[in-house]
Design a protein around this motif. Structure first.
Motif, PDB file in Angstrom:
ATOM      1  N   TYR A  97       0.791  -1.029   0.149  1.00 37.07           N
ATOM      2  CA  TYR A  97      -0.206  -0.059   0.015  1.00 37.07           C
ATOM      3  C   TYR A  97       0.848   1.231  -0.019  1.00 37.07           C
ATOM      4  O   TYR A  97       1.984   1.190   0.205  1.00 37.07           O
ATOM      5  CB  TYR A  97      -0.873   0.060   1.147  1.00 37.07           C
ATOM      6  N   LEU A 328      -3.263  -4.319  -9.331  1.00 35.76           N
ATOM      7  CA  LEU A 328      -1.761  -3.965  -9.257  1.00 35.76           C
ATOM      8  C   LEU A 328      -0.631  -4.659  -9.831  1.00 35.76           C
ATOM      9  O   LEU A 328       0.196  -4.316 -10.493  1.00 35.76           O
ATOM     10  CB  LEU A 328      -1.625  -3.716  -7.563  1.00 35.76           C
ATOM     11  N   GLU A 331      -1.180  -4.040 -13.525  1.00 34.87           N
ATOM     12  CA  GLU A 331      -0.677  -2.603 -13.811  1.00 34.87           C
ATOM     13  C   GLU A 331       0.956  -2.515 -13.574  1.00 34.87           C
ATOM     14  O   GLU A 331       1.479  -1.872 -14.465  1.00 34.87           O
ATOM     15  CB  GLU A 331      -1.400  -1.639 -12.682  1.00 34.87           C
ATOM     16  N   SER A 378       2.389   0.856  -4.312  1.00 36.93           N
ATOM     17  CA  SER A 378       1.163   1.334  -4.966  1.00 36.93           C
ATOM     18  C   SER A 378       0.496   2.804  -4.246  1.00 36.93           C
ATOM     19  O   SER A 378       1.357   3.084  -3.350  1.00 36.93           O
ATOM     20  CB  SER A 378       0.216   0.418  -4.900  1.00 36.93           C
ATOM     21  N   THR A 379      -0.107   3.386  -5.082  1.00 38.88           N
ATOM     22  CA  THR A 379      -0.834   4.666  -4.453  1.00 38.88           C
ATOM     23  C   THR A 379      -1.964   4.214  -3.473  1.00 38.88           C
ATOM     24  O   THR A 379      -2.402   5.204  -3.307  1.00 38.88           O
ATOM     25  CB  THR A 379      -0.959   5.524  -5.807  1.00 38.88           C
ATOM     26  N   ILE A 380      -2.401   2.969  -3.324  1.00 37.57           N
ATOM     27  CA  ILE A 380      -3.457   2.865  -2.622  1.00 37.57           C
ATOM     28  C   ILE A 380      -3.458   3.013  -1.329  1.00 37.57           C
ATOM     29  O   ILE A 380      -2.623   2.466  -0.703  1.00 37.57           O
ATOM     30  CB  ILE A 380      -3.973   1.370  -2.923  1.00 37.57           C
ATOM     31  N   TYR A 385      -9.041   2.036   0.737  1.00 34.27           N
ATOM     32  CA  TYR A 385      -9.525   1.018   0.019  1.00 34.27           C
ATOM     33  C   TYR A 385     -10.292  -0.038   0.927  1.00 34.27           C
ATOM     34  O   TYR A 385     -11.602  -0.395   0.498  1.00 34.27           O
ATOM     35  CB  TYR A 385      -8.457   0.348  -0.517  1.00 34.27           C
ATOM     36  N   MET A 414     -10.297   9.126  -7.084  1.00 30.82           N
ATOM     37  CA  MET A 414      -8.910   9.807  -7.656  1.00 30.82           C
ATOM     38  C   MET A 414      -8.866  11.136  -7.118  1.00 30.82           C
ATOM     39  O   MET A 414      -9.697  11.870  -7.055  1.00 30.82           O
ATOM     40  CB  MET A 414      -8.934   9.795  -9.182  1.00 30.82           C
ATOM     41  N   ARG A 420      -3.386  10.419  -8.494  1.00 30.23           N
ATOM     42  CA  ARG A 420      -3.391   9.201  -7.635  1.00 30.23           C
ATOM     43  C   ARG A 420      -4.544   8.404  -7.683  1.00 30.23           C
ATOM     44  O   ARG A 420      -5.814   9.204  -7.194  1.00 30.23           O
ATOM     45  CB  ARG A 420      -2.715   9.950  -6.305  1.00 30.23           C
ATOM     46  N   ILE A 421      -4.629   7.258  -7.642  1.00 33.43           N
ATOM     47  CA  ILE A 421      -5.939   6.514  -7.246  1.00 33.43           C
ATOM     48  C   ILE A 421      -5.814   6.028  -6.061  1.00 33.43           C
ATOM     49  O   ILE A 421      -4.836   5.397  -5.298  1.00 33.43           O
ATOM     50  CB  ILE A 421      -6.003   5.355  -8.095  1.00 33.43           C
ATOM     51  N   TYR A 422      -6.678   6.501  -5.086  1.00 31.22           N
ATOM     52  CA  TYR A 422      -6.664   6.058  -3.594  1.00 31.22           C
ATOM     53  C   TYR A 422      -7.496   4.713  -3.448  1.00 31.22           C
ATOM     54  O   TYR A 422      -6.925   3.969  -2.333  1.00 31.22           O
ATOM     55  CB  TYR A 422      -7.304   7.474  -2.831  1.00 31.22           C
ATOM     56  N   SER A 575      -1.766   4.003 -10.405  1.00 31.43           N
ATOM     57  CA  SER A 575      -1.785   3.428  -9.039  1.00 31.43           C
ATOM     58  C   SER A 575      -0.540   2.654  -8.589  1.00 31.43           C
ATOM     59  O   SER A 575      -0.224   2.048  -7.480  1.00 31.43           O
ATOM     60  CB  SER A 575      -2.969   2.049  -9.098  1.00 31.43           C
TER      61      SER A 575
END
Length: 787
Positions: A97, A328, A331, A378-380, A385, A414, A420-422, A575
């Motif tokens: 994360y 992820l 990606e 990742s940007t999550i 999430y 976003m 950035r994708i939260y 992400s």
């Protein structure tokens, strides 16, 4: 005639003698003929052997000399490096994360568990040695006569081309060398094997071999390596606990793992198990021959029904992965692909235009990631999430319509300024449907297409202002089909751009789009936002209503609305922040590439109008529901749009604050029509989900900030009725002075309003305008009629 002169007889006399000579005795001459023939062939055979041996000797001598020269060129690693390479297994990669906590370890397509020597049964070690390398404990890494035999076989092409490799050589070949077949590789193999034997004990070599070798498939149909996974995946016991027949079976697998494996790749027990069982019997005989086991043990183990020990097949469920892991991992594969295909001379277009080429590199990179010890950052946001997953689990029932079918949903949250994708929601239940509806599904965006493909480009080019007028009179497409508004036919009036957008009217936007196509190409805007519609679709009359066969993803829509919320600047949603290798070195770093799609003025005008959608238009249900669950969040400056595709197959709601954009799509995967009231249900669900996230991560919403009009916006007073400046207009030979008529403020990104004319709007016929002017009254009349 004396004997000395017997060959001086005249020719004619000789001919006469020949004619009188009796026939020879053929039976008496046959032994002579056979004898002569034999001698001739024997001489030829001996000659051939001599020549062959001479050539062979010459070839062998040359080969040995060449081989010796190759040995001199072998670069033997230092002790520590060689031991590391031999003992080195594929390094597992991780996904994290944004805060560094673990999402998951990436599961390799080759399942392997490393264990120490004392956890491996002696039965297995003895079975392996007697079968693969009976002289293992005596040789120094190679068996010279075996090497010579294999080399001679390669040179003269006679005999088996396999064999000659000790366990040590096989280990070196697996861990240090390539599978290339050449004398140079063989020379390296021999030198490295000799070196390995000097620096590693026999037991360490044997254990390393058992830990790295492939052992076929387990009962899940997965490829396995290492004796521990083999014992667990085939017999359900640890490598230290196997019985004699089990050990013999396992020891026989490395020779031909897939052929001898009892399981298929789809996790089924093979119908014919004879290959592996016969191999097991061969291993047992080798153990008996070498006196490792007694005759009684051999016979008992051979007669044992090993089939009963194979554990039941159990297909591996993908539910262990889930949407986050799968997305992820894929990606990360996509962002690393360019470094691979560009190194091979390919371009992005090559990859995009060839599914075969794309799949080839995708699988190659994916495998490399799994075994390279990478960390995928990742940007999550974990809290965000998790909140989104809890929300869909707890409030998904709001979407159920009693049909028993699973109504699917997809959402993306976003950051407007960065892309950035939260977090996201891929679907209702991964175990039932692995299709990621946030990133994979392409659906008609319905009326959410209107702001981004029609209204914003038209404002951007000065075609309209916020209060310009659009015809809402009945309209037909070129094919004769009637254009209908969502709830009714045309209103027999002209509507302002603001009102048309607020109530998501279809006829006005079709009129606008047809007019806009005469002067600009709206495709350029979608190209800048990487929205990949079919190029021909941009010129359909119904495209501003979302009538696209190709469709859009939830991610693409979220990116487009985030662009409007970010002063017209597009950032591709991302992400994967970075990827580091085992040493912590960055091998990939996300780089932002902001693109100005719309003028800042255009974006701010759109936000100003889309605020009305939630306050008093088609999005009121979202605002009201948000008010009921969280008044503080409801007071945020929300702007957004609803969307319904043809025949209610899709419902959308996407809205932004100055901080983030949150989208929600619902629909059936088989395009089943939904109830018309489910547009409202989607907005209620959206509000529950949004509040769930806000409760855990409120800062990202920026609820105390407001969307404001950009300083470059032109604010112009216009007549409310015409949407243009005050002027005197001739209507049916009558002069109508609009001075004194009610005025409103209209916003323009460029240019500005013109003087009012008879045809003051976009679309409509002369009769439509006559009808509109007839309904208009000046301030001198008792009332002004608002349209």
């Amino acid at each position: 005639m004396n004997e000395d002169n017997k060959f001086d007889t005249p020719l004619d006399t000789l001919e006469e003698v020949e004619t009188q000579t009796p026939e020879p005795d053929k039976k008496r001459d046959w032994p002579f003929v056979i004898n002569v023939t034999y001698r001739v062939f024997r001489s030829l055979f001996i000659l051939l052997i001599i020549v062959g041996l001479s050539l062979a000797a010459l070839g062998i001598g040359t080969g040995i000399g060449y081989f010796a020269s190759l040995v001199k060129t072998v670069d033997v690693p230092e002790k520590e490096e060689l031991v590391k390479k031999i003992s080195d297994l594929d390094q597992q990669s991780n996904i994290t994360y944004a805060d560094g906590s673990l999402v998951s370890v990436i599961k390799s397509d080759l399942i392997r568990t490393n264990i120490s020597s004392n956890k491996i049964s002696n039965f297995i070690k003895e079975a392996l040695v007697t079968t693969e390398d009976e002289n293992f404990f005596e040789h120094k890494g190679i068996v010279p006569k075996a090497v010579a035999r294999a080399t001679l076989s390669d040179i003269i092409g006679i005999g088996s081309k396999s064999g000659g490799s000790t366990i040590t050589q096989q280990l070196v070949k697996q861990q240090v060398l390539t599978n290339e077949t050449s004398y140079k590789r063989k020379a390296s193999e021999i030198m490295l094997a000799l070196r390995t034997e000097k620096i590693m004990s026999k037991d360490d070599i044997l254990s390393a071999y058992l830990n790295v070798s492939p052992f076929g498939r387990n009962n899940h149909g997965e490829n396995i390596a290492g004796i521990e996974e083999a014992a667990l995946g085939i017999f359900g016991v640890h490598a230290s606990e196997v019985t004699l027949p089990q050990a013999a079976f396992l020891a026989g697998l490395p020779q031909s793992p897939i052929e001898y494996s009892p399981y298929t790749n789809d996790a089924q027990l093979k119908d014919d198990l004879s290959a592996g069982l016969n191999r097991k019997d061969d291993v047992l005989f080798n153990m008996y021959r070498e006196k490792i086991i007694t005759k009684e043990e051999y016979e008992a183990a051979k007669s044992y029904d090993l089939k009963q020990d194979f554990i039941a097949p159990s297909p591996k469920s993908d539910t262990e992965n889930g949407f986050l892991y799968t997305y992820l991992y894929d990606e990360a594969t996509r962002v690393l692909m360019p470094s691979y295909y560009e190194a091979d001379g390919h371009t992005e277009d090559d990859i995009n235009n060839s599914k075969q080429l794309f799949d080839q590199y995708f699988e190659r990179v994916k495998k490399d990631i799994a075994r390279s010890g990478y960390t995928i950052h990742s940007t999550i946001d974990k809290t965000t999430y998790d909140a989104m997953q809890e929300a869909v689990n707890n409030y998904g029932y709001v979407l159920d319509d009693g049909s028993g079918k699973l109504l699917e949903t997809g959402s993306v949250l976003m950051d407007n300024q960065t892309g950035r994708i939260y977090g996201f929601i891929g679907g209702r239940n991964y175990s039932q449907n692995q299709n990621n509806h946030a990133f994979q599904t392409r659906r008609s965006p319905g009326s959410t297409m209107k702001p981004i493909l029609a209204y914003a480009p038209a404002i951007d080019n000065g075609i309209i202002g916020s209060e310009s007028k659009l015809s809402d009179y009945p309209l037909k497409y070129k094919n004769g089909q009637e254009v209908k508004n969502y709830s009714d036919k045309g209103s027999n009036s002209f509507k302002s751009v603001r009102e048309s957008l607020k109530w998501s009217l279809n006829i006005p936007v079709v009129n606008l789009y047809n007019d806009m196509l005469q002067s600009i190409d709206p495709k350029q805007y979608f190209d800048k936002m990487n929205i990949g519609l079919n190029p021909d679709e941009y010129y359909r009359e119904s495209i501003p209503l979302g009538a696209t066969d190709y469709g859009m993803t939830v991610l693409e829509e979220t990116e487009a609305y985030a662009t409007l919320a970010n002063k017209g600047v597009y950032n591709k949603g991302f992400s994967i922040d970075k990827i580091t290798n085992e040493e912590g070195e960055v091998i990939y770093q996300h780089k932002s590439d902001p693109t100005q799609v719309f003028k800042p003025a255009t974006a701010s005008i759109m936000n100003d109008m889309m605020r009305d959608v939630l306050k008093s238009g088609t999005g009121q249900a979202a605002q009201e529901s948000l008010q009921s669950v969280n008044p503080t969040l409801a007071r945020a400056d929300w702007v957004g749009k609803t969307g319904t595709s043809e025949l209610e197959k899709d419902y959308w709601f996407t809205a932004s604050t100055p901080g983030v954009t949150m989208s929600s799509w619902i629909g059936y995967d088989d395009n089943t029509q939904m109830s018309s009231t489910w547009n409202k249900q989607n907005m209620i669900y959206w509000s529950y989900m949004t509040n769930y996230v806000y409760q855990r991560n409120s800062d990202i919403f920026k609820v105390n900030e407001k969307f404001t009009l950009d300083p470059s916006v032109k604010k112009e007073k216009v007549v409310e009725f015409t949407g243009e400046k005050v002027a005197t207009v001739k209507v049916d030979n009558q002069q109508i002075n609009l001075k004194g008529a009610k005025e409103v403020e209209s916003f323009y990104a460029t240019d500005g309003p013109k003087d009012s004319t008879f045809k003051f709007g976009i679309g409509g016929t002369d009769d439509n305008y006559k009808n509109a002017w007839k309904s208009f009254s000046t301030p001198r009349a008792t009332t002004n009629r608002r349209n």
